[in-house]
Design a protein around this motif. Structure first.
Motif, mmCIF file in Angstrom:
data_model
loop_
_atom_site.group_PDB
_atom_site.id
_atom_site.type_symbol
_atom_site.label_atom_id
_atom_site.label_comp_id
_atom_site.label_asym_id
_atom_site.label_seq_id
_atom_site.Cartn_x
_atom_site.Cartn_y
_atom_site.Cartn_z
ATOM 1 N N SER A 253 77.943 -69.606 83.647
ATOM 2 C CA SER A 253 76.938 -68.630 83.222
ATOM 3 C C SER A 253 75.893 -68.450 84.316
ATOM 4 N N GLU A 254 75.508 -69.558 84.950
ATOM 5 C CA GLU A 254 74.547 -69.469 86.058
ATOM 6 C C GLU A 254 75.136 -68.690 87.232
ATOM 7 N N HIS A 255 76.420 -68.891 87.506
ATOM 8 C CA HIS A 255 77.072 -68.111 88.566
ATOM 9 C C HIS A 255 77.103 -66.625 88.189
ATOM 10 N N ALA A 256 77.345 -66.338 86.916
ATOM 11 C CA ALA A 256 77.352 -64.951 86.460
ATOM 12 C C ALA A 256 75.982 -64.310 86.697
ATOM 13 N N VAL A 257 74.920 -65.049 86.389
ATOM 14 C CA VAL A 257 73.565 -64.540 86.605
ATOM 15 C C VAL A 257 73.336 -64.247 88.087
ATOM 16 N N ILE B 139 79.766 -59.602 79.226
ATOM 17 C CA ILE B 139 81.071 -59.129 79.697
ATOM 18 C C ILE B 139 81.249 -57.636 79.394
ATOM 19 N N ALA B 140 80.877 -57.234 78.174
ATOM 20 C CA ALA B 140 81.028 -55.825 77.786
ATOM 21 C C ALA B 140 80.225 -54.915 78.720
ATOM 22 N N HIS B 141 78.994 -55.293 79.009
ATOM 23 C CA HIS B 141 78.163 -54.465 79.892
ATOM 24 C C HIS B 141 78.622 -54.557 81.345
ATOM 25 N N GLY B 142 79.058 -55.738 81.751
ATOM 26 C CA GLY B 142 79.565 -55.894 83.118
ATOM 27 C C GLY B 142 80.787 -55.034 83.371
ATOM 28 N N LYS B 143 81.662 -54.927 82.372
ATOM 29 C CA LYS B 143 82.862 -54.093 82.511
ATOM 30 C C LYS B 143 82.505 -52.617 82.626
ATOM 31 N N GLN B 144 81.316 -52.246 82.135
ATOM 32 C CA GLN B 144 80.837 -50.864 82.259
ATOM 33 C C GLN B 144 80.016 -50.689 83.542
ATOM 34 N N ASN B 145 80.014 -51.743 84.375
ATOM 35 C CA ASN B 145 79.287 -51.752 85.650
ATOM 36 C C ASN B 145 77.770 -51.679 85.458
ATOM 37 N N GLU C 90 81.583 -57.082 88.816
ATOM 38 C CA GLU C 90 82.951 -57.613 88.686
ATOM 39 C C GLU C 90 82.959 -59.144 88.724
ATOM 40 N N GLN C 91 82.203 -59.723 89.648
ATOM 41 C CA GLN C 91 82.135 -61.180 89.743
ATOM 42 C C GLN C 91 81.378 -61.762 88.559
ATOM 43 N N LEU C 92 80.374 -61.037 88.067
ATOM 44 C CA LEU C 92 79.661 -61.467 86.871
ATOM 45 C C LEU C 92 80.640 -61.597 85.712
ATOM 46 N N VAL C 93 81.457 -60.588 85.523
ATOM 47 C CA VAL C 93 82.435 -60.595 84.432
ATOM 48 C C VAL C 93 83.400 -61.766 84.589
ATOM 49 N N GLU C 94 83.829 -62.018 85.822
ATOM 50 C CA GLU C 94 84.768 -63.121 86.076
ATOM 51 C C GLU C 94 84.161 -64.460 85.646
#
Length: 109
Positions: free
Chosen positions: A30-34, A82-88, A43-47
């Motif tokens: 989660s910290e990496h996503a942030v 994830i939902a928002h990340g997929k929408q960029n 894209e990396q956030l979603v991953e």
């Protein structure tokens, strides 16, 4: 009878360790996503949010009490991230990932 008590104690201890390991991994990802979200890398956030979600679901299955409440809330935040990340939408996704971080920290404390 003593053997059963010892085995039960070991199982309970290992279950707690299992939850803590997954919660720690959920927090790390989660910290990496942030971090990626703050850089605009949706894209990396979603991953990383997806990896965090997998670990959080494992932790939720064995957590209890307030820890479970926080893990469950963190899962919801990751799903939104994830939902928002997929929408960029990296900015909104980052806010949800930050919420997840807060919940995972609270579940360990």
């Amino acid at each position: 009878m003593k053997k059963i008590a010892i085995i039960s104690a070991l199982l309970l201890t290992s279950t707690g360790v299992f939850a803590e390991e997954h919660a720690a991994e959920a927090l790390k990802h989660s910290e990496h996503a942030v971090t990626h979200g703050q850089s605009g890398h949706a894209e990396q956030l979603v991953e990383h949010a997806g990896k965090a979600l997998d670990h959080a679901k494992q932790a939720e299955g064995v957590a209890s009490g307030s820890a479970k409440t926080h893990v469950s809330a963190g899962i919801k935040s990751l799903e939104e991230s994830i939902a928002h990340g997929k929408q960029n939408h990296a900015d909104v996704a980052t806010k949800h990932a930050e919420e997840a971080v807060g919940h995972f920290k609270a579940s360990n404390g």
